[in-house]
Each structure stands twice: as C-alpha cells, then as structure tokens.
Design a protein around this motif. Structure first.
Motif, mmCIF file in Angstrom:
data_model
loop_
_atom_site.group_PDB
_atom_site.id
_atom_site.type_symbol
_atom_site.label_atom_id
_atom_site.label_comp_id
_atom_site.label_asym_id
_atom_site.label_seq_id
_atom_site.Cartn_x
_atom_site.Cartn_y
_atom_site.Cartn_z
ATOM 1 N N ASP A 719 0.817 -1.214 0.000
ATOM 2 C CA ASP A 719 0.000 0.000 0.000
ATOM 3 C C ASP A 719 0.851 1.264 0.000
ATOM 4 O O ASP A 719 0.341 2.370 -0.159
ATOM 5 N N ASP A 720 2.192 1.103 0.172
ATOM 6 C CA ASP A 720 3.070 2.267 0.061
ATOM 7 C C ASP A 720 3.498 2.511 -1.386
ATOM 8 O O ASP A 720 4.325 3.373 -1.659
ATOM 9 N N LEU A 755 -4.521 -12.009 3.664
ATOM 10 C CA LEU A 755 -4.613 -10.857 4.568
ATOM 11 C C LEU A 755 -5.666 -9.871 4.081
ATOM 12 O O LEU A 755 -6.556 -9.462 4.829
ATOM 13 N N TRP A 756 -5.590 -9.502 2.806
ATOM 14 C CA TRP A 756 -6.523 -8.504 2.281
ATOM 15 C C TRP A 756 -7.931 -9.053 2.193
ATOM 16 O O TRP A 756 -8.895 -8.344 2.453
ATOM 17 N N GLU A 760 -9.866 -6.948 4.922
ATOM 18 C CA GLU A 760 -10.428 -5.755 4.289
ATOM 19 C C GLU A 760 -11.669 -6.040 3.454
ATOM 20 O O GLU A 760 -12.613 -5.274 3.465
ATOM 21 N N SER A 901 -9.842 1.786 -5.687
ATOM 22 C CA SER A 901 -8.497 2.259 -5.380
ATOM 23 C C SER A 901 -7.639 1.070 -4.943
ATOM 24 O O SER A 901 -7.599 0.690 -3.783
ATOM 25 N N TRP A 902 -6.933 0.488 -5.914
ATOM 26 C CA TRP A 902 -6.161 -0.739 -5.681
ATOM 27 C C TRP A 902 -4.986 -0.488 -4.751
ATOM 28 O O TRP A 902 -4.583 0.653 -4.521
ATOM 29 N N ILE A 903 -4.431 -1.597 -4.254
ATOM 30 C CA ILE A 903 -3.368 -1.496 -3.255
ATOM 31 C C ILE A 903 -2.161 -0.783 -3.858
ATOM 32 O O ILE A 903 -1.585 -1.250 -4.834
ATOM 33 N N GLY A 904 -1.808 0.339 -3.295
ATOM 34 C CA GLY A 904 -0.627 1.073 -3.755
ATOM 35 C C GLY A 904 -0.960 2.303 -4.563
ATOM 36 O O GLY A 904 -0.115 3.175 -4.758
ATOM 37 N N ARG A 906 -2.944 4.963 -4.088
ATOM 38 C CA ARG A 906 -2.944 6.261 -3.415
ATOM 39 C C ARG A 906 -1.510 6.749 -3.173
ATOM 40 O O ARG A 906 -1.201 7.941 -3.331
ATOM 41 N N THR A 909 0.764 8.934 -5.679
ATOM 42 C CA THR A 909 0.647 10.380 -5.878
ATOM 43 C C THR A 909 1.212 11.162 -4.699
ATOM 44 O O THR A 909 1.098 12.383 -4.658
ATOM 45 N N ARG A 910 1.785 10.475 -3.717
ATOM 46 C CA ARG A 910 2.468 11.217 -2.643
ATOM 47 C C ARG A 910 3.653 11.953 -3.276
ATOM 48 O O ARG A 910 4.235 11.485 -4.251
ATOM 49 N N PRO A 911 4.035 13.102 -2.700
ATOM 50 C CA PRO A 911 5.097 13.911 -3.327
ATOM 51 C C PRO A 911 6.375 13.103 -3.542
ATOM 52 O O PRO A 911 7.037 13.236 -4.570
#
Lengths: 1013, 129
Positions: A719-720, A755-756, A760, A901-904, A906, A909-911
């Motif tokens: 997810d990172d 796990l997912w 989730e 919104s698949w794993i990773g 989001r 788009t982090r800076p």
C-alpha cells in the motif's frame, strides 16, 4: 597416587569399581559414583585452576552448579572437547580426560601471573579497559592472549561425532528439582493422576536428602528418597528425568530441559558403547503448571584470602563426606552465622578428622546442632569470624577475631588457628533463577536474608526456593504445593500426600553477615573475593560505588560481578550486600538481580538438535531434480529450492566453466531451442465469483476484461506503492484464475492475498490455494520451439490460433497439459504445465524429439542473462522495496482509472513517489565491451569529485551477453530516463573507474518481434 | 515461546505455527483518493508502541491460515485474549485492571479468554461456495 582423603566406608559410591582418569596430564583413580570434583578431592588435588584475572591458584569451593573455580575442559579427543564443564557436576567415568580451563600453559606455572602482580597488589575494576585500550588496533592482539590466559575454554576444532535431538513434551505438572520438596510435590501430583515430569540436574535424585543427617520415619533421609523415586518410577503418568537441568523458563510455562544421556559414561556416545544414540537431548516442555523446587545455595562469607585452596562452603563439606566418602582436609575451621554449618563440623569429626573450632558471629547461638557440637567437644568461638585465611597453594591457618557486625569493625585481638580447611557459611540464597527468567523480579525477605521469587503466573514454589528450609516443613510444603498444582491443572480431587515424621529441631536465628571486617581498611586488606569466577573483590565493589556506580546493575557491569558462566550463584548476594553497606542503603534498595536463561551452560549440540548438516534447512526439489543431477547440473539455492544453475558439458575432454556454459546455453535459446525447469515458480489457484474483482484490487493493472484463455502480466504493490511481486495470471474460466509468483515470494504472496481478503474485503467471494507443487513447469523457448512442440502435442500451434499471451489445454507427450505462450526470454516460448508426477515423462519425451534441434537445457544463470537482455526485471534483484512501477518505466501496467483504489494507488501520488528525480531503471552499456560491471557498483556523474562522491544509483543486474558480445547491465539511476545517451562512471574499490553509457533497458529486439514468430 | 489460542481452531497451539502481522484494528480509509497525504502517511507508516495492553493481528500460518487478533501485555508478554477478525477486544488499556480483577482466565487452566464482542458480523459469516 593414593586416595589420601578417601574414607574407608560411607558415601554413595561403589568402591569395587575403580575408575582411572587424567586431570591436567596426571593419572588418578576414583570410584564409580564420584564426580570429577569428589575424585580430585579424594586424591588430594588442591589446585585445579588459576583465577581469571589475578591468576591466583584456586581449588574446589562447592559441590554443585554454583562451583566457581573447578571449571574444566573435558574430552580425550579433539572432536569430543567440551568447555566450561563444572567438575562438581561431571560424573566420573573410566578414561575421563580433563584439564583446568584457566591457567595457560599450566595451573602450577602460570604465564599470566605477571598480570596479577602488575601495579602492585591491586588491579582495579575496568583494568583491562584502562590498560589495554591503546593503541586500539592492538586490542585484537591483546585480547587473543588475554582470553587464552584467562581460559574461557575453547571449542573443538573437529566436527562433533555425536547426535543430539529435541523432544516436544506436554505435561500437567512439571516439577523442577527432586529434593525433599520436589519429591513430595511430584508424588502428590502423580497420585492425583496428573501427568508429571520430574527433572533433576544431579546424577541421583534426592537432593539434600542424600547428604542429610536427619531421619524420616526413623530411617535415614536418603532411604525415604529412594523409596519415593521407586514409587514414581512405577507410575505410568510420571516421567523421571535425572541428569536433566531445567535451564530456561520461557513465556506461558514453556520450559527447556537439558538432558545429558551419555555424558556420565564417556566423552562420546560411541565411547560409552552406545553408538548412534543421542548424547544430549533438549526437552521443550509446555507445562500446565510448573512446581519450582530448586532449593537454595549456601553463601560463603567474604573474608581475606577466601580464595586460597582449602576454602569451601560449609555444606559442600557434608556433601563430600556423606555422599562420596571424601574428607577434603585434616584440620577444619568453620566460620558461620547460622546453625546449619555445624552439620559440617559434626560430619568432619565423625569422619575421624580434627575440627579446630567453629567460629560463630552470633553472641549466643543455642540451637540443637550447636549444642550437639559442644557436647561432641568441639570448640565454639562466638561473636567472632574468620577474618583472613593464610597460605598460598593451600590454607595453612585461619585468623580469627571478634567482630562488631553493626559498626563493621574488628573488636578484639587476632588469634591464628592452624588448619588446612576453612568452611564458611553466610546463610542460604534461594535458587530463584528460573522464576526470574521471564523478567519477574525476586523479592527480598529480611527474615530469610535472601531473595525469594516474585509471583509468576502458572508457577508454584515448594521448599527452599521460597525460604522453607526445615526438613519437616519442606516435605509438608512440597506435598501441599504438588496437590495445589495438580488441582490448578484440573485434577480437582488432588490431595497432599501424607507427610512422614521428621524430628523438629530447635534453631537459633541466622544473623545478617556477608563480609567480615578486617583489621586493615577494606582497600588495604588482602583480597576478599566476592565473585571467585570473575575475580571480583569486595574492594572492587566498594571502589565502584565510590566511582559513582550506585545501581547494582551498573556495579555488576563495571566489576563483571556475576558475569561468569556461574552467573554469580555464590557471589551476587554478597556483592549486593557490600554495595548496600558502602552506599548506606538496604539490599533491596540497591536493586534486585534478574537472571537470564540458561541456568547452567548448555552444549551447542543440544541447542541445535537435529537441525544441522543436511537437516539444517529443508531442501525442495522439483519433479525433474534427478534428471538435472544425472546431467551434471550445478545447483543454485533459490529460497529453499535447489534450481539448476547451469549445465556444464565436457568439451574436448574439459569441463566447461560457468561462463562458457552460459554463453552456449544463451546462444542455443537465441538460435535454436532451449528448455528450462520453471517448476519452482509460485502458483496460486484463485476461484470464486469475485476472483476477477479481487485481482483488480491487488494488481496495479486491469483484469476486468481478461477473457478465458488469455494471460496477463501483473505487478503487485504494497500500500506504500512499492513493488512487492510480479508474475503472470491466466484466466482459466470466468471465475477461475491461475496466478504465478516469484519463486521466493510464493508463500508471502499467498499470505498477502489472504490478509486482504480476510481483513479488508471479506465480502468478496474468492478462495486461494497454493498449487506450486502440483504442477511442473517446463519452458520450451527459441526459434525452433514451435517445430519441437508440434511433434509432441495435439494443440493447434498456429501463430494466429495460439497467440502470444494465450494459454491452451491439450495433451503433451500424451499427458493432459496446460500450455502458456509466455516469454521470459524474448524468444518464442511455450510454458508447459503438467501434473508434477508426469513431468519426467514429458521432459524425456521432449528430449527424445528435441535431439535433432539440439534441445539445450539451461539453468537460472542463462535465464537471468536472457531476461536482462530484454530488460525484464527480477523482483528482489532489480527492485528492493523502494521501487515503484513508475520507477521501472512500467506505466503501461498501471491502471490509474480503475474504479477501485487498488493497493498502492494512493501512495503513487504522494510527493515523494511522484518526484521526477527518483531512481529509475535504465540500461548501462560499458564503454569497454569486455567489462562486466559489478552488481551493486555505485554510479557517479563526476569521477573527479572528492570523496564522499554524489552517488546517483547502482547496478542491479550485470552480465556478459554472447549475442551482443559485450557486457551489459541494468541499473537504477536518479532521473535515469532523462539521461539516455549520457556517460556515467563507476569507481571500483581497486581505484579503476568504469565508464558506461545510459541506454534503454531493452538490449535485444526492442520491438518484441522474436517472441511473436 | 507463546502458547496461543486460535479462535478459529479453538485450540491452544505453539507460537511456531503463528506469525505476527502488526497492529490490529488499523482502518484503511474507505476512499483513499479523498484523504490528505498526511492522513495516508499516518495510515501507512505510524503504529502504536505501548507498554502494556496492545492489540495485535496474528495469522495461524501453519494451521488454519486465518488472521485473528490478540490482546497482549507487551511488558509481561501475557496474552489476555484472542478474538476473531471483525470482533472488538473485551480487554483494553482502559479497562484492563478491572477485567483482571474480575479474573479473565478461562476455567481450563489456560491464560486466554475468547470472549469478544462482535462488531462486524459479516467478517465471520462463511461465504457460500
């Protein structure tokens, strides 16, 4: 040599069985039933070792695991060497060979004694740090000799011939210690029906009963012990483990027991006539309840020269006389603060030797034992203590003086008593070690002058370990606690066994006394040892407190108090008492002491058990392994798998090097046809109406429209946003998919999917199963692949009918198969999956037909070269957990517009993940084609820059390409995709600098035409 | 080595069969696109590290392969309860002392309770096959 200290009768030894042994090169004889220590004492051996720091001669001081001096190196042959054995715990056997671990080159003439004399008579704590610090580079040299001189034992240089194992055990009640309390507890619990394990570290069960002067039901105490052990041995629900030390108490009542099965017979199992048997065993016990009945250790008193051979703890005297028929001297002086030590005086006198005096620190002792001693004509000196021992290789006298314990001063004139043995007793320390292994701090009890265990869930205490010392009370306590433990384990009817009759003795109370004041001030008096194994003196503890160390934990670390292999069993409490006196505090105020596993040293063999040699780690083989072996493959470990690395041939009588073999295998694939055993790839069968939706959420790319019969390459991120695995997934049917993973990632990916799903998205109906081992995978690849395949399969191989990234079901070599048109080489390729047990048949059929095409088996090395030539990544080699799909230039495999919104997604788009100058995957072409860059080599832009240079990235994969006739590499480089055509530099550790051009990651067939022929 | 009661297998098993999987009850934002970078960073990277009561997720990796939660005291290593996915702990840092006084051990001499309060029942419903 005669056994000058051996009595003609008495003891639990067999005088008809003479055993010869060698100690420090000298031959001696002892009897069956002896320990090495008792046999040495019987033979009048005074000096067994040199001390750790000051190199002073040392003799046997105790009779059990608390022994600090008689630490020996055992073993007649190199392979059988065992360090750090306590002579007091080693049963004597015929042919035993041992030597003192301290005192190189010999205990009599010690090369290290100069160290002890350095700087006069005083060597302060921190001496080694302070003296041998400079120059720092020499420390390794100093240390080598210091260690050798200090004698910490040594490991064998040859392989251990013995085998060891582990046993997992479960029981309702585990009783640790088979003294009076432990035996009574075990009997109570066993009679209630509980499954009981009773373990005891000694050769014989019975503990203090074996050397007791008391009687039980009118018979000697040892007879009662024998009777109880016999009853327990006859019960089916009881396991007796003698010679077994409970070494570690771990969470939730998990206890490790170290059982020595042949070590009392010989130094190898074969030597004991038990070849092939287990030498030592580690029992891993999960106990419902634990009864700790570990008893107590007697504390010596701290007085000047208390380390000269001939100084013992008082209880040991009784043990040697009553159990081994050995009187370790002629003339005895006892120094005590309690009644129990009078036992030693009575035993000594009854053995026919002289008791010079019992020196008692108390003003008016009047207990039964004291009166008994007086009646026997033994001189009792009250209000006094032995202040100093005289003698060097053996005690020659005792300086006795009246003392004031309150003011810590001597008050009278010194009287010197002639003697060769001084026995001291400063009271008893409960053996709380196991109760503190999980971190519970022991509690100080002023009435007992000792620490008792803190409360430990699931553990019960019986007897001396919690301060119940009188024999009758100990038996009652053991019986009650055994029943209580059984009840707690679910045996509700459990009742205490009937306790036999024991005479009650009147005792006068013990006085608090640890260190004896000296006529000289503490720092000027002769050395008063607190910790004999680590050579820590009372003066060192005092100095530490003056230098500002106030917590006992700090004092211990500064002085090394309690850091020997004996864990300070004799010295810790005395050291704390001295620190407390110096700091004007009470003992509990300076801290408590917590012990850690293991209670006594455990051999590595027992710890390792069967997990060594071939069984160190499981090995996984593919169904084709035997063929690879027969065809001379070199193997590579990939996870636990053994994969063929390359297949060297003999060419002109010479075996190919790896470089030659790989070049040949690469060209065979590029020009003809090669075959790879790819069975190790992880395979996960995914089924369910929501399988497709699930894939869309865990992969970065789109799965909504993948039709049955089609295959797609997918990237999996955490997810990172960092890549964690890749592989192809095939649509077998509308609700049925087959996912492949990297070989090493298979188990992790399956757990990731679970796990997912479980945490989730439990509403998705989807199921996962590992089918890695069910299917064998063979990759047939190269321009001739179709021709070869057409001879063995009924599947239509027409390039329009069976497209790239299609899969088809059919028969291969007559066997049901799934064939996938996937390519990891860039060439035309068919991945054949068959049931694993058919694999060898299919593989051999392919070779039968493939001979005319020179079908070439290739291994992982060639696979790596071929895929790198195509710029195909290997997760974990070209990525390292900090690489996004964008960094790899795989924008095409990222579905930003997917509805969920698949794993990773989001995180991308982090800076930081969106930065332009992130390290990106590029190709590198060395300017010199002969150069193969080192994997891991750092990339710089300016080779002239001063160190530290600005590092721009590093090489992730690098090989020689026989097709390109050049070295080539994949690398990650900051802002790499904007640097195409630039020259970068790779400085090597030998000073050379390589130059390389930044190029595309695809070195061969950039349009991808070859895989589509 | 821990002795862990698997709430799915309904048995105590050795720790070797299990694998810790980090802090329990993390909530993944339902709509990741709508949260700020900082919020997303908190979700990704920031974890509790309490001394005392902690809720952890474990997986019975070499058993039923189910994920579940453990309430554990990080100072004593005592496992106070284990409970299924989607359930809430009955012992928390706020009520731990009270619960201990009430005696939360199970009657069979073990250490762990399996008392938990279902919050999200769908997590435990078997999906039809």
């Amino acid at each position: 040599m005669t056994q000058s200290n051996r009595l003609n009768q008495g003891g639990r030894i067999d005088r008809s069985r003479r055993l010869s042994f060698t100690f420090n090169g000298q031959q001696y004889v002892g009897f069956a039933g002896d320990t090495l220590a008792s046999a040495l004492l019987a033979n009048g051996v005074d000096v067994v070792n040199r001390s750790f720091k000051y190199s002073r001669p040392r003799g046997i001081a105790a009779a059990g695991p608390e022994e600090p001096n008689a630490i020996v190196q055992l073993g007649a042959s190199e392979a059988a060497q065992v360090p750090n054995v306590r002579a007091t715990q080693q049963a004597l056997y015929d042919g035993l060979v041992a030597r003192g671990t301290n005192g190189w080159p010999s205990v009599q003439r010690d090369v290290m004694s100069w160290v002890g004399k350095l700087g006069g008579s005083f060597m302060p704590p921190g001496f080694y740090y302070k003296t041998f610090m400079a120059p720092a580079s020499m420390w390794m040299t100093y240390e080598k000799f210091i260690r050798k001189g200090a004698g910490l034992g040594r490991a064998p240089t040859e392989a251990d011939p013995d085998i060891y194992d582990h046993l997992n055990q479960h029981c309702d009640v585990l009783v640790i210690g088979a003294g009076p309390a432990g035996l009574a507890a075990a009997l109570s619990a066993a009679r209630a029906g509980a499954r009981v394990i009773l373990c005891d570290e000694q050769e014989e069960m019975g503990g203090s009963l074996l050397d007791s002067r008391e009687s039980i039901d009118g018979a000697p105490a040892s007879a009662w012990a024998e009777q109880v052990v016999a009853e327990l041995a006859g019960l089916a629900n009881v396991t007796l483990l003698p010679r077994t030390t409970a070494n570690g108490y771990h969470d939730h009542n998990f206890v490790t027991l170290h059982e020595r099965r042949t070590e009392h017979l010989a130094d190898t199992a074969a030597g004991a006539g038990r070849e092939g048997e287990v030498r030592a065993r580690l029992h891993r016990v999960r106990a419902g309840r634990v009864v700790l009945a570990s008893g107590s250790h007697e504390r010596p008193l701290v007085y000047a020269n208390n380390d000269v051979p001939g100084n013992l703890v008082a209880g040991a005297i009784s043990v040697y006389i009553r159990r081994y028929g050995v009187v370790p001297g002629q003339r005895l002086v006892i120094s005590t603060n309690n009644d129990h030590a009078y036992r030693a005086a009575l035993d000594w006198q009854e053995a026919g030797r002289e008791v010079v005096a019992v020196v008692d620190s108390r003003a008016k002792p009047d207990g039964d034992l004291v009166e008994q001693a007086r009646d026997a004509g033994i001189r009792v000196i009250t209000g006094s203590a032995v202040m100093e021992a005289t003698g060097s290789q053996r005690v020659s006298g005792a300086k006795v003086v009246a003392i004031d314990t309150e003011r810590f001063v001597v008050t009278g004139k010194v009287e010197t008593l002639e003697c060769d043995t001084i026995a001291s007793s400063g009271g008893y320390s409960p053996v709380v070690h196991l109760a503190s292994h999980t971190g519970k701090r022991p509690q100080w009890r002023d009435d007992l002058l000792g620490f008792v265990p803190g409360e430990v869930k699931g553990m019960h205490f019986a007897g001396g370990v919690h301060g119940v010392y009188a024999l009758g009370e100990t038996l009652t306590d053991g019986a009650d606690v055994g029943a209580e433990a059984a009840r707690a384990a679910g045996f509700e009817e459990a009742a205490a066994m009937a306790v036999p009759e024991v005479e009650v003795r009147h005792e006068s109370p013990t006085s608090a006394l640890y260190q004896i004041p000296h006529e000289k001030p503490p720092l000027r008096a002769p050395k008063q040892f607190v910790d004999l194994q680590n050579d820590v003196t009372a003066a060192a503890v005092e100095l530490a407190t003056r230098e500002g160390f106030e917590s006992i934990e700090h004092v211990k670390r500064y002085t090394a108090l309690g850091f020997g292999t004996d864990q300070g069993k004799l010295g810790n409490i005395n050291g704390m008492a001295i620190a407390a006196r110096c700091l004007n505090r009470s003992i509990p105020e300076v801290g408590t002491t917590v012990f850690r596993p293991n209670y006594t040293p455990v051999s590595f063999g027992a710890i390792v058990g069967r997990h060594c040699r071939d069984l160190f780690d499981p090995e996984r083989y593919t169904a084709l392994h035997q063929w690879h072996v027969e065809h001379g493959a070199e193997f590579e470990d990939v996870g636990q798998w053994k994969r063929p690395w390359y297949f060297p041939r003999r060419v002109n009588g010479k075996r190919e090097t790896m470089h030659e073999a790989v070049a040949r295998e690469c060209l065979a694939v590029r020009r003809g046809v090669g075959i790879l055993d790819a069975s190790t790839l992880g395979k996960i069968d995914i089924q369910g109406p929501d399988a497709r939706e699930f894939l869309g959420r865990v992969y970065t790319n789109k799965w909504a429209k993948l039709a049955p019969g089609r295959v797609r390459y997918g990237l999996m991120c955490k997810d990172d946003g960092m890549l964690m695995d890749d592989g192809t997934t095939s649509c077998l049917a509308e609700n049925h998919f087959l996912m492949t993973t990297t070989t090493g990632g298979a188990a992790g990916v399956l757990e990731w999917l679970e796990l997912w799903h479980q945490t989730e998205w439990p509403e998705l109906q989807v199921y996962f199963n590992s089918v890695t081992d069910h299917w064998a995978t063979m990759t047939v690849t190269g321009p001739d692949a179709r021709k070869l395949m057409s001879e063995v399969t009924d599947i239509d191989l027409d390039r329009e009918q069976f497209k790239f990234m299609d899969w088809k079901e059919g028969k291969v070599a007559g066997v049901p198969a799934r064939v996938f048109r996937i390519s990891f080489t860039g060439e035309l390729a068919f991945e054949i999956n068959v049931q694993a047990n058919y694999a060898m048949h299919v593989w051999k059929a392919l070779f039968a037909h493939g001979e005319k095409y020179d079908l070439t088996p290739y291994g992982t090395e060639t696979m790596h070269v071929l895929r790198a030539e195509k710029g195909l990544i290997i997760v974990g080699q070209d990525t390292d957990g900090s690489v996004t799909p964008e960094d790899l230039g795989m924008h095409w495999a990222v579905g930003y517009d997917k509805p969920f919104s698949w794993i990773g997604q989001r995180a991308l788009t982090r800076p930081d993940t969106a930065r332009e100058d992130r390290k990106q995957l590029v190709g590198l072409k060395p300017k010199d084609p002969k150069v193969v860059l080192e994997e891991g080599a750092q990339i710089v832009l300016d080779p002239e820059q001063k160190i530290p240079m600005t590092m721009m990235g590093h090489v992730t994969s690098s090989y020689y390409s026989p097709v390109l006739e050049s070295g080539f590499a994949l690398a990650v480089l900051k802002g790499g995709r904007n640097r195409m055509g630039e020259t970068v530099y790779l400085p090597m550790s030998d000073g050379t600098v390589h130059q390389a051009e930044v190029v595309s990651t695809v070195f061969i067939d950039p349009k991808g035409e070859r895989q589509n022929v | 080595m821990f002795h862990i009661f698997c709430p799915y297998c309904q048995e105590y098993r050795e720790e070797e069969e299990f694998h810790p999987s980090g802090q329990a009850h993390l909530v993944r934002p339902a709509d990741p696109a709508s949260v700020s970078d900082e919020e997303w960073g908190d979700y990704l990277f920031f974890r509790d590290n309490p001394r005392g009561i902690h809720h952890e997720m474990w997986v019975h990796r070499l058993g039923c392969r189910k994920f579940f939660n453990i309430t554990r005291d990080t100072a004593t290593y005592e496992i106070l309860e284990t409970y299924r996915m989607g359930e809430q702990p009955s012992i928390t840092a706020a009520n731990a002392e009270v619960r201990r006084e009430q005696g939360v051990q199970t009657a069979d001499g073990g250490w762990q309770t399996v008392g938990a309060q279902p919050e999200n029942s769908r997590l435990n419903e078997e999906t039809p096959s």
